[in-house]
Enzyme design. Sequence first.
Site, PDB file in Angstrom:
ATOM      1  N   CYS A  90       0.837  -1.202   0.000  1.00 26.33           N
ATOM      2  CA  CYS A  90       0.000   0.000   0.000  1.00 26.33           C
ATOM      3  C   CYS A  90       0.873   1.253   0.000  1.00 26.33           C
ATOM      4  O   CYS A  90       1.521   1.520  -1.004  1.00 26.33           O
ATOM      5  CB  CYS A  90      -1.014  -0.043   1.133  1.00 26.33           C
ATOM      6  SG  CYS A  90      -2.464   0.947   0.723  1.00 26.33           S
ATOM      7  N   HIS A 136      -3.614  -4.969   0.171  1.00 22.40           N
ATOM      8  CA  HIS A 136      -2.999  -5.547   1.369  1.00 22.40           C
ATOM      9  C   HIS A 136      -3.137  -7.070   1.326  1.00 22.40           C
ATOM     10  O   HIS A 136      -4.145  -7.601   1.805  1.00 22.40           O
ATOM     11  CB  HIS A 136      -3.728  -5.054   2.633  1.00 22.40           C
ATOM     12  CG  HIS A 136      -3.546  -3.603   2.921  1.00 22.40           C
ATOM     13  ND1 HIS A 136      -2.676  -3.149   3.879  1.00 22.40           N
ATOM     14  CD2 HIS A 136      -4.127  -2.510   2.379  1.00 22.40           C
ATOM     15  CE1 HIS A 136      -2.730  -1.825   3.929  1.00 22.40           C
ATOM     16  NE2 HIS A 136      -3.600  -1.419   3.025  1.00 22.40           N
ATOM     17  N   GLU A 172      -1.793  -9.187   3.134  1.00 24.50           N
ATOM     18  CA  GLU A 172      -1.700  -9.777   4.484  1.00 24.50           C
ATOM     19  C   GLU A 172      -3.075 -10.111   5.064  1.00 24.50           C
ATOM     20  O   GLU A 172      -3.197 -11.021   5.885  1.00 24.50           O
ATOM     21  CB  GLU A 172      -0.935  -8.847   5.444  1.00 24.50           C
ATOM     22  CG  GLU A 172      -1.607  -7.523   5.816  1.00 24.50           C
ATOM     23  CD  GLU A 172      -1.355  -6.400   4.830  1.00 24.50           C
ATOM     24  OE1 GLU A 172      -1.012  -6.677   3.661  1.00 24.50           O
ATOM     25  OE2 GLU A 172      -1.513  -5.216   5.220  1.00 24.50           O
TER      26      GLU A 172
HETATM   27  N1  GLN Z   1      -1.929   6.713   2.562  1.00 25.94           N
HETATM   28  C1  GLN Z   1      -2.033   5.919   1.378  1.00 25.94           C
HETATM   29  C2  GLN Z   1      -3.380   6.106   0.679  1.00 25.94           C
HETATM   30  O1  GLN Z   1      -4.339   6.511   1.295  1.00 25.94           O
HETATM   31  C3  GLN Z   1      -1.782   4.457   1.662  1.00 25.94           C
HETATM   32  C4  GLN Z   1      -2.748   3.841   2.621  1.00 25.94           C
HETATM   33  C5  GLN Z   1      -2.265   2.535   3.197  1.00 25.94           C
HETATM   34  O2  GLN Z   1      -1.063   2.243   3.235  1.00 25.94           O
HETATM   35  N2  GLN Z   1      -3.173   1.744   3.704  1.00 25.94           N
HETATM   36  O3  GLN Z   1      -3.502   5.847  -0.477  1.00 25.94           O
END
Ligand code: GLN
Length: 542
Positions: free
Chosen positions: A382, A508, A510
């Site tokens: 992410c 994600h 995970e």
């Molecule tokens: N801050 C980033 C976004 O909003 C990544 C978010 C995250 O890592 N969950 O796109």
Amino acid sequence: METKYIFVTGGVVSSLGKGIISSSLACLLKARGYRVTIQKFDPYINIDPGTLNPYEHGECYVTVDGHEADLDLGHYERFTDIKTTRANNVTTGRIYQSVIDKERRGDYLGKTVQIVPHITDEIKRNVKALGNTGNFDFIITEIGGTVGDIESLPFIESVRQLRWELGDNCLCVHLTYVPYIAAAKELKTKPTQHSVKQLQEVGIQPDILILRTEHEISPEMRRKIALFCNVSPESVIQSIDVPTIYQVPLNMHAQHLDELVLRKTGVPVEGEPDMHRWITFLDKLRTATETVNIGIVGKYVELPDAYKSINEALLQAAAYNDHKLKITFLHSEKLNADNAGELLEPLDGVIIAPGFGQRGIQGKFDALKWCREHDVPTFGICLGMQCMVIEFARNGLGLERANSTEMDTTTPHNVIDLMEEQKGISNMGGTMRLGAYECCLTPGSTAARAYGSTTVSERHRHRFEFNSDYREQFEQAGMMCVGENPATRLVEVVEMPGKRWFVGTQYHPEYSSTVLHPNPLFVDFVKAAIAYKHERAAITEK
Ligand code: GLN
């Protein structure tokens, strides 16, 4: 069979592991062939934990249907392979919101709206919602907080009422703590007695007591607790500290917890739970002799719960690669271009963690630059993936001030930018791109090879995305966009094919990793880290 409802409450102190006990029981019942789900009722006022800082309650877990959930739902999924949804996690805030909405609509026909019966009715309606689908034999409900808290009272009162309504189809399991007083060399049962008294005062007699303890509880002590607490000695079960949480289901089974639950809810006890794959996993964990050392670069390193699902996905991946896992947390605010080499050199693989905001971001860039230049297996998740893109734009493409508009709204190279549908959103709760989306992977890419498939579905939680205007420039320089959402064409996965293992995912992975089905991308990353470790060892030997 009729749906059975099992409530799990906690007493004495918090953090005793109600989530692990609930998950372990669900794991055993599922392994006996029953259809099981687990839900968590949290007494706080937030509508969901999505707006909570990780310092408050650790990681925010995300369900496939895009609910930002308590991290215990992660345990539920990892232990049982069930997919939880928004219905599996309800907070006081959600209950009140719904009651207040009904009041405004006039649904209460001029009545005074009160905690009993209106709030408790709403709680009971939510408790039974999953049961009413007819899809489950057992609904395990974990009540957050500790018995005696002011804020959990309406939940406890609802459990009391449900117990009467449901009769034998309902069971209460109470988890307490038996402290060891080192100076007296004694375990103490008094806090448990008091906690059960507190439950009894609000009208609930627990059926099963589970005692969290650091030392073996003697049969004599069990009898004493049983006597004082109105339960049979066989219903007093100990939950002793174990090296891994994944041992807990077997410990519970050894003390017949699953059998007790069946008997007490009137279900015939036949055969044994099929735990053979679970045991194979535990054997792998136990017998591994080699260790793989994975670094996690993030800003919440003093708070391991902030990356709970990543830690667990790594542990599962290491076990399936027949290795023990060592995680080295690296604080992104303390990492810089000068110390990157010294800190990262001992590691076999590096994860750049998810996150929000500017704090610690430069450390992530510095770590990525070093990893990319030294060809270390690297996994960006992410925000970690977004940092991979930004670092490569700056140092690989020469776009000096490249950035995400999250960090710099005036950047001349917005390689990561706000998604179109996010523009104009000002409400923070539940408005990100959330939940599972399909992703098409390029055949032959590292990601496609790892999954053994070119279509996957993984969960998201972000507002920003890769800016496709730059796609060609990146691909010409060696960072390939190998994963794409088939409907929106959003870039979901980037990788550098020339490297040992250099992959970033906007999603994600995970969240979908479980004990019986570890996430393939994590398994492949750890495999690459092990190969890299061996390569380095071979060079030093020469
Ligand atoms: N801050 C980033 C976004 O909003 C990544 C978010 C995250 O890592 N969950 O796109």
